[in-house]
Each structure stands twice: as structure tokens, then as C-alpha cells.
Scaffold this active site. Structure first.
Site, PDB file in Angstrom:
ATOM      1  N   GLY A   1       8.015  -3.412   0.255  1.00 56.75           N
ATOM      2  CA  GLY A   1       7.745  -4.389   1.306  1.00 56.75           C
ATOM      3  C   GLY A   1       6.697  -3.854   2.275  1.00 56.75           C
ATOM      4  O   GLY A   1       5.515  -3.829   1.947  1.00 56.75           O
TER       5      GLY A   1
ATOM      6  N   SER B   1       5.525   1.472  -3.894  1.00 54.47           N
ATOM      7  CA  SER B   1       4.808   0.535  -3.049  1.00 54.47           C
ATOM      8  C   SER B   1       4.965   0.970  -1.589  1.00 54.47           C
ATOM      9  O   SER B   1       4.656   2.107  -1.256  1.00 54.47           O
ATOM     10  CB  SER B   1       5.312  -0.886  -3.303  1.00 54.47           C
ATOM     11  N   TRP B   2       5.455   0.088  -0.696  1.00 53.91           N
ATOM     12  CA  TRP B   2       5.724   0.541   0.675  1.00 53.91           C
ATOM     13  C   TRP B   2       6.671   1.749   0.673  1.00 53.91           C
ATOM     14  O   TRP B   2       6.546   2.640   1.506  1.00 53.91           O
ATOM     15  CB  TRP B   2       6.315  -0.584   1.526  1.00 53.91           C
TER      16      TRP B   2
ATOM     17  N   ASP C   1      -2.746  -2.570 -11.337  1.00 51.72           N
ATOM     18  CA  ASP C   1      -2.005  -2.888 -10.123  1.00 51.72           C
ATOM     19  C   ASP C   1      -2.954  -3.616  -9.179  1.00 51.72           C
ATOM     20  O   ASP C   1      -3.891  -3.025  -8.658  1.00 51.72           O
ATOM     21  CB  ASP C   1      -1.487  -1.588  -9.500  1.00 51.72           C
TER      22      ASP C   1
ATOM     23  N   HIS D   1       1.939  -3.606 -11.008  1.00 57.40           N
ATOM     24  CA  HIS D   1       2.520  -2.940  -9.835  1.00 57.40           C
ATOM     25  C   HIS D   1       4.023  -2.699  -9.943  1.00 57.40           C
ATOM     26  O   HIS D   1       4.520  -1.700  -9.429  1.00 57.40           O
ATOM     27  CB  HIS D   1       2.230  -3.794  -8.598  1.00 57.40           C
TER      28      HIS D   1
END
Length: 329
Positions: free
Chosen positions: A40, A112-113, A267, A295
Site C-alpha cells: 500500500g 512494494s510499500w 512490474d 508486481h
């Protein structure tokens, strides 16, 4: 992935600022501790995240970061206050949770985040990290945000980009992250809800190599979308509350921590350029580009590389002392 399992224990941890975060432990109570950091920010955890780790060898810790998942107050609430929701609040929350669970050191796993939060945490508390497993590297540099939220990726997804632009008045499209910030802060659900859904649809439609209808449906459910979009936008407008390029600049602090970095070649959300820059700054970390992946963590090649890493680190830690691989309870 490993078979589905249920948590051994769950709880709500008071982390201050009126915030309570949901946490759970699954797997082996006496196993090697690992903390999973979701993406996120604002995406929350899911039961499938437990399945990235061998439940016989890992003590698996999942938690929902401030404002999302089962944590409260939830950022979908129209008057949600995000002032106490920053990277450094989350780093402090991790330390509070580690202490609450009586864990001395743990493996940090994030994508990711979650890779950004994992880097920020490890650079702040390297003595608490046994290993790092990072995927889909994202560090919130201006060029990364501009690529995905200001028009770069529209060259690949012009049809989806039109839907992303739709809630924003043409006169406000010069700075889309800022424009979305205003829409998402509007208390009127007729304003913030379409914006949140459009923001969340854009991301969920582009994180996999091929579209995944279930993922898009989950992201665009109104309550989920509101929290997800608001938290992401809040973090992006503030650049993660660190200096531009800081997470890559300070990678040298992590050279003594065994690390695996996994990146999908295609990605579109967090392009390989960032993982490559991190690799160049931190050549000691093992770096893998998966040539047939986007991703998402559950694309086959990425999933294989991640589970191979967690299996290997579990095997490598079998000879560790209890203070390293386990904490008495």
C-alpha cells in the site's frame, strides 16, 4: 504456497495516538520469528500471507498497519485523521509489537510499500533484523511516484489511465497526486468515494502481468478503497517523511544483514529501475529479476523466489542459539 493455516493467537495492540493495530501469530510458537509487512500503504494483510512461510519452522507475525485492515480507527471513516500515520509511527509500532511478543530479533519480509517500510525499519534498528526478504522495491522517490501516478505508466495502459483521470477536473490534472488528495479529503461520499475507487482500480488493474478480476474487486470495494487510497495518497504527498533517495542512500547500513531482493521484470507499479538502483548501492544483497512477472507477490516466478528464500533462511538458522532464532515464552 504452504497450506492454509489459522492464527494461534490474535490481538489489538494500543500503539498510542488513539491507534490500535491488529496483529496475529501463526505457525510454530517456538519457530524462527518473521514479521510480514503488507503493501500500500493501506492494503492490509490477508490469510494468504501466512502461506509464504513454512509453518513448522516459522513463528509468523502479521499485522495491519495504522488505519487499515482490522486496525482502528479505520481510514475509510469520513473524518479519518491521518496526522499520526507516518512511516516513523509504523517503525515505532513494529518495535512495540516486537517487544509485546517478546521477540528479540526477527526476519523482516516486505513487498512494494512493505519493502520501503522494511528498509526504513532495518536502517533504524539493524540489530533487530536477522534477514531481509524484499520484493517489488519501492522507495517513494519523485521519479517513482511520477511514473505511476503522474502519467508515465499511461504509455502502457492508456485505456486504464482514462479511468484514473475521470474523477479529476481537467484544470486540476497537472499534479494528480495533489488533486486526488483534495478529492479524498472531501467529507462528501459522492466526491471521495468515486475518487477512491478510481485510485484503487488503477493500481489493482496494473499490479499483475495479466488482469486479475478478484484482486480488482477486492481493491474497489468502497470501504477498502477509501482507506487504501487515502493512506497511500497521504504517504505519497509527504514522500514517506524521509529525504529524497534516503532508503537507497543508506543501504550501506544493511550490508551485514543477509538479504534477498526479488523484482518482476514487467512490474509497472514499481519499475525495476528502483530495484536496480538499490542493487547497485547494496551489491552484497542477493538480487533476482524474474523475467516473466509483474508486481504481485503471488505471480509464479516471484512466489517461487520468495518461498525459496524463506525456506533457505529457515534452514540456515537451525543452528542459531535460541536468542537468535527464537524467544522463550
Amino acid at each position: 504456497m504452504y497450506p492454509e493455516i489459522e492464527p494461534l493467537e490474535t490481538g489489538m495492540l494500543d500503539v498510542g495516538d488513539g491507534q490500535h493495530i491488529y496483529w496475529e501469530v501463526s505457525g510454530n510458537r517456538n519457530g524462527k520469528p518473521v514479521v510480514f509487512l503488507h503493501g500500500g500503504p493501506g492494503a492490509g494483510t490477508s490469510p494468504s500471507h501466512r502461506r509464504l512461510f513454512d509453518p513448522e519452522r516459522y513463528r509468523i507475525v502479521l499485522f495491519d498497519q495504522r488505519g487499515c485492515g482490522f486496525s482502528i480507527p479505520h481510514a475509510s471513516e469520513p473524518k479519518a485523521d491521518l496526522s499520526a500515520n507516518t512511516t516513523w509511527h509504523l517503525v515505532a509500532d513494529m518495535e512495540r509489537l516486537r517487544g509485546h511478543l517478546s521477540i528479540d530479533r526477527w526476519q523482516v519480509f516486505g513487498g512494494s510499500w512493505g519493502s520501503a517500510l522494511g528498509l526504513a525499519y532495518a536502517q533504524t534498528h539493524p540489530e533487530r533484523v536477522t534477514e531481509l526478504v524484499l520484493r517489488g522495491i519501492f522507495t517513494l522517490r519523485r521519479q517513482e511516484l511520477d511514473w505511476f501516478y503522474e502519467g508515465g505508466a499511461s504509455a502502457v495502459f492508456p485505456d486504464l489511465w482514462e479511468e484514473f483521470l475521470a474523477p479529476v477536473a481537467p484544470a486540476d490534472r497537472a499534479h494528480l497526486i495533489e488533486a486526488y488528495g483534495r478529492l479524498l479529503a472531501d467529507p462528501n461520499p459522492e466526491v471521495y468515494e468515486p475518487a477512491a475507487i478510481a485510485w484503487s482500480r488503477w493500481e489493482s488493474s496494473t499490479i499483475t502481468l495479466l488482469p486479475h478480476a478478484e484482486t480488482i474487486a477486492r481493491f474497489t470495494a468502497p470501504e477498502y478503497a477509501a482507506a487504501f487510497a487515502r493512506i497511500e495518497n497521504h504517504y505519497f504527498r509527504h514522500g514517506g517523511w524521509w529525504a529524497e533517495g534516503q532508503l537507497i542512500r543508506d543501504a550501506s547500513r544493511l550490508r551485514d544483514i543477509p538479504t534477498v531482493i526479488v523484482q518482476g521484470r514487467y512490474d509497472m507499479c514499481t519499475p525495476v529501475m528502483t530495484a536496480w538502483d538499490l542493487h547497485r548501492a547494496w551489491p552484497e544483497a542477493e538480487f533476482t529479476i524474474v523475467d516473466d512477472a509483474g508486481h504481485a507477490y503471488d505471480e509464479p516466478g516471484i512466489l517461487d523466489a520468495l518461498i525459496t528464500a524463506t525456506d533457505r533462511f529457515a534452514e540456515d538458522s537451525q543452528g542459531d542459539s535460541p536468542s537468535d532464532a527464537n524467544e522463550s515464552e
